[in-house]
Write a protein that holds these residues in place. Structure first.
Motif, PDB file in Angstrom:
ATOM      1  N   HIS A 170       0.846  -1.198   0.000  1.00 53.88           N
ATOM      2  CA  HIS A 170       0.000   0.000   0.000  1.00 53.88           C
ATOM      3  C   HIS A 170       0.883   1.250   0.000  1.00 53.88           C
ATOM      4  O   HIS A 170       2.094   1.153   0.213  1.00 53.88           O
ATOM      5  N   SER A 172       0.825   3.444   2.136  1.00 49.20           N
ATOM      6  CA  SER A 172       0.981   3.941   3.514  1.00 49.20           C
ATOM      7  C   SER A 172       2.442   4.032   3.935  1.00 49.20           C
ATOM      8  O   SER A 172       2.765   4.724   4.902  1.00 49.20           O
ATOM      9  N   GLN A 175       3.396   7.590   4.069  1.00 49.04           N
ATOM     10  CA  GLN A 175       2.966   8.271   5.308  1.00 49.04           C
ATOM     11  C   GLN A 175       4.092   8.265   6.325  1.00 49.04           C
ATOM     12  O   GLN A 175       4.445   9.291   6.896  1.00 49.04           O
ATOM     13  N   GLN A 210      -2.807   3.375  -5.894  1.00 47.55           N
ATOM     14  CA  GLN A 210      -3.554   3.952  -4.776  1.00 47.55           C
ATOM     15  C   GLN A 210      -3.165   5.411  -4.639  1.00 47.55           C
ATOM     16  O   GLN A 210      -2.131   5.846  -5.143  1.00 47.55           O
ATOM     17  N   GLU A 212      -3.040   8.010  -1.244  1.00 46.13           N
ATOM     18  CA  GLU A 212      -3.235   8.067   0.192  1.00 46.13           C
ATOM     19  C   GLU A 212      -3.141   9.521   0.631  1.00 46.13           C
ATOM     20  O   GLU A 212      -2.397  10.295   0.038  1.00 46.13           O
ATOM     21  N   PHE A 250      -8.338  -0.843  10.565  1.00 39.59           N
ATOM     22  CA  PHE A 250      -6.972  -0.856  10.026  1.00 39.59           C
ATOM     23  C   PHE A 250      -6.049  -0.730  11.227  1.00 39.59           C
ATOM     24  O   PHE A 250      -6.350   0.035  12.150  1.00 39.59           O
ATOM     25  N   THR A 253      -4.933   2.990  12.025  1.00 37.82           N
ATOM     26  CA  THR A 253      -5.865   4.077  12.354  1.00 37.82           C
ATOM     27  C   THR A 253      -6.811   3.624  13.467  1.00 37.82           C
ATOM     28  O   THR A 253      -7.142   2.461  13.581  1.00 37.82           O
ATOM     29  N   GLY A 284     -10.653   3.647   2.428  1.00 40.74           N
ATOM     30  CA  GLY A 284     -10.482   3.367   3.850  1.00 40.74           C
ATOM     31  C   GLY A 284      -9.883   4.594   4.505  1.00 40.74           C
ATOM     32  O   GLY A 284      -9.134   5.336   3.878  1.00 40.74           O
ATOM     33  N   CYS A 285     -10.226   4.819   5.767  1.00 37.92           N
ATOM     34  CA  CYS A 285      -9.719   6.024   6.420  1.00 37.92           C
ATOM     35  C   CYS A 285      -9.766   5.881   7.937  1.00 37.92           C
ATOM     36  O   CYS A 285     -10.266   4.894   8.470  1.00 37.92           O
ATOM     37  N   ALA A 307      -5.836   9.885   8.135  1.00 34.34           N
ATOM     38  CA  ALA A 307      -5.269   9.320   6.908  1.00 34.34           C
ATOM     39  C   ALA A 307      -6.403   8.643   6.150  1.00 34.34           C
ATOM     40  O   ALA A 307      -7.407   8.233   6.746  1.00 34.34           O
ATOM     41  N   PHE A 308      -6.257   8.601   4.857  1.00 31.58           N
ATOM     42  CA  PHE A 308      -7.215   7.851   4.043  1.00 31.58           C
ATOM     43  C   PHE A 308      -6.473   7.278   2.847  1.00 31.58           C
ATOM     44  O   PHE A 308      -5.407   7.788   2.460  1.00 31.58           O
ATOM     45  N   GLY A 309      -7.009   6.202   2.288  1.00 22.46           N
ATOM     46  CA  GLY A 309      -6.344   5.606   1.134  1.00 22.46           C
ATOM     47  C   GLY A 309      -7.382   5.010   0.203  1.00 22.46           C
ATOM     48  O   GLY A 309      -8.364   4.421   0.662  1.00 22.46           O
TER      49      GLY A 309
HETATM   50  N1  PHE Z   1      -3.591   1.297   3.468  1.00 23.64           N
HETATM   51  C1  PHE Z   1      -4.972   0.912   3.387  1.00 23.64           C
HETATM   52  C2  PHE Z   1      -5.156  -0.123   2.284  1.00 23.64           C
HETATM   53  O1  PHE Z   1      -4.278  -0.300   1.503  1.00 23.64           O
HETATM   54  C3  PHE Z   1      -5.879   2.075   3.122  1.00 23.64           C
HETATM   55  C4  PHE Z   1      -5.872   3.088   4.222  1.00 23.64           C
HETATM   56  C5  PHE Z   1      -5.007   4.129   4.207  1.00 23.64           C
HETATM   57  C6  PHE Z   1      -6.748   2.985   5.291  1.00 23.64           C
HETATM   58  C7  PHE Z   1      -4.996   5.091   5.203  1.00 23.64           C
HETATM   59  C8  PHE Z   1      -6.782   3.911   6.296  1.00 23.64           C
HETATM   60  C9  PHE Z   1      -5.906   4.965   6.263  1.00 23.64           C
HETATM   61  O2  PHE Z   1      -6.174  -0.756   2.180  1.00 23.64           O
END
Ligand code: PHE
Length: 343
Positions: A170, A172, A175, A210, A212, A250, A253, A284-285, A307-309
Motif C-alpha cells: 500500500h 501507507s 505516510q 492507490q 493516500e 486498520f 488508524t 479506507g480512512c 489518513a485515508f487511502g
Molecule cells: N492502506 C490501506 C489499504 O491499503 C488504506 C488506508 C489508508 C486505510 C490510510 C486507512 C488509512 O487498504
C-alpha cells in the motif's frame, strides 16, 4: 615514352582544374576519360609501343592516372547528388512539415491527476515513496507487528535477496516516511503503484494504484476527515452525491472507517456493479493511531491526524466505462489513444 608521360601530365592538370559542374559536364567527362573509347583506354593500348625495359614504369604511371580519373568521377558525382538533395528541401516550401505525434495521457494518470488537483486546492502537496520497501515502513511502523494477522490482509511479494524487503502492499509506507522526515504540520497526498499477490483477472491484478492522504497537526479531528472527504467526492462526482461511513478496522488508524458513495450506475437502486447494495466502497480512512505517531517520533498527546487511502483502478474503470482491469497495463495504443485530458 617521353611524349606519353608528358601527355599524361597534361591530362592530370586538365582533370584537376575541372570544375564540378552539372550532370551534363560530368557525363561528358566520363565519356572523354573513362569511356570505352576514352583517353584512359587509349593510353592502355599505347602500352604495346613502349619498349620492354620501360613497360613497368609506364604501367605504374598509367595506373595512377587511371585511379585519379576514377576518383575525380566519384567525388564529382557525390557532390552533384548531395546538392541535388539539398536543393529539393531548400526549394519545395510546399512540402508538409514533419508531423509532431502527440501522445495521450494514461487513464490512470488522468484520474490520479484529477484527485491530486482537488486535494491541491485544500493545501495538500504530493509526496512519493519507494515501491521496494523495508518491513518497517510497509508494516511495523504502521502498527502491523510480525505475526500480526493483519499481514494476511494483503498477500505480500517478498524480495528474494533480502527478506526484509517487500514490494509495497500500500502507499501507507509514504505516510511513515513523511512523518519521519517532515516538519509538522503535514498535509500530503501520496499516489503510486502497489503490489499484492492476487490472481490476475478482469477484476483484480497483482499490481494497481492507490492514493493516500495524510494530515497531521494540532487539533485535527474526525470531523475534519469527514469534511475533507465530503469535499473531495462532491468535487469529483458532483454536488448531489450521497456518502456513508461504515466502521472498519486498520491497524494504523483508530477509529477506522470505510467510505461508500451512492452507486454511480444505478443511483442507489441496486445493480450488478454495486452488487445490489446501491453503494460503492471507495476508500479506507481513520485517525492516525497514536502508536504510529509515536513510531515516527511525533508526540501523540500534542498532535493528531487523519489518513485515508483509495484504489484508483476501480473508480477509473467506472468513470471511463472500462470493463477489464488488465487493459490498463497491456499498452495497447488502440485502448490508450481513446483517453484525452478532456474526458
Ligand atoms: N492502506 C490501506 C489499504 O491499503 C488504506 C488506508 C489508508 C486505510 C490510510 C486507512 C488509512 O487498504
Amino acid at each position: 615514352m617521353e611524349q606519353l608521360l608528358q601527355q599524361i601530365a597534361a591530362y592530370k592538370q586538365e582533370i584537376e582544374s575541372l570544375a564540378n559542374n552539372g550532370a551534363d559536364s560530368l557525363e561528358a567527362y566520363r565519356i572523354k576519360f573513362l569511356g570505352t573509347k576514352g583517353i584512359v583506354k587509349n593510353l592502355f593500348t599505347e602500352m604495346k609501343n613502349v619498349p620492354a625495359d620501360q613497360k613497368k614504369e609506364f604501367g605504374q604511371v598509367l595506373n595512377e592516372f587511371k585511379q585519379l580519373a576514377e576518383r575525380k568521377y566519384e567525388s564529382w558525382k557525390e557532390r552533384l547528388e548531395s546538392t541535388a538533395d539539398r536543393q529539393t528541401t531548400a526549394i519545395d516550401l510546399s512540402l508538409p512539415g514533419d508531423p509532431l505525434t502527440l501522445g495521450t495521457r494514461h487513464p490512470i494518470n488522468l484520474f490520479l491527476n484529477q484527485v491530486i488537483s482537488i486535494f491541491n486546492r485544500l493545501g495538500f502537496s504530493v509526496a512519493e515513496g519507494p515501491e521496494i520497501e523495508d518491513d518497517w515502513h510497509n508494516f511495523t511502523a504502521l502498527n502491523i507487528a510480525e505475526n500480526h494477522p493483519a499481514r494476511d490482509m494483503q498477500d505480500t511479494f517478498y524480495i528474494q535477496q533480502n527478506p526484509d524487503w517487500v514490494l509495497r502492499t500500500h502507499t501507507s509506507n509514504t505516510q511513515i516516511r513523511a512523518m519521519e522526515r517532515s516538519q509538522l504540520p503535514i498535509r500530503i497526498v501520496c499516489p503510486g503503484r502497489v503490489y499484492r499477490n492476487e490472481a490476475i483477472s478482469a477484476r483484480s491484478h497483482c499490481f494497481f494504484h492507490q492514493i493516500e492522504g495524510l494530515y497531521i497537526d494540532e487539533n485535527v479531528s474526525f470531523a475534519d476527515l469527514k469534511q475533507t472527504l465530503y469535499f473531495f467526492v462532491q468535487e469529483m462526482y458532483g454536488k448531489d452525491i450521497k456518502i456513508r461511513f461504515r466502521p472498519s478496522y486498520f491497524p494504523f488508524t483508530e477509529p477506522s472507517a470505510e467510505m461508500d458513495i451512492q452507486c454511480l450506475i444505478c443511483h442507489g437502486e441496486g445493480c450488478a456493479v454495486c452488487k445490489r447494495t446501491g453503494w460503492l466502497e471507495i476508500l479506507g480512512c481513520g485517525m492516525v493511531h497514536p502508536k504510529v505517531l509515536d513510531n515516527c517520533k511525533i508526540d501523540p498527546n500534542k498532535y493528531t491526524g487523519f489518513a485515508f487511502g483509495m484504489g484508483i483502478e476501480r473508480p477509473a474503470m467506472l468513470k471511463y466505462g472500462i470493463n477489464d482491469i488488465r487493459l490498463f497495463s497491456e499498452n495497447d495504443v488502440r485502448f490508450l489513444r481513446q483517453f484525452t485530458s478532456a474526458t
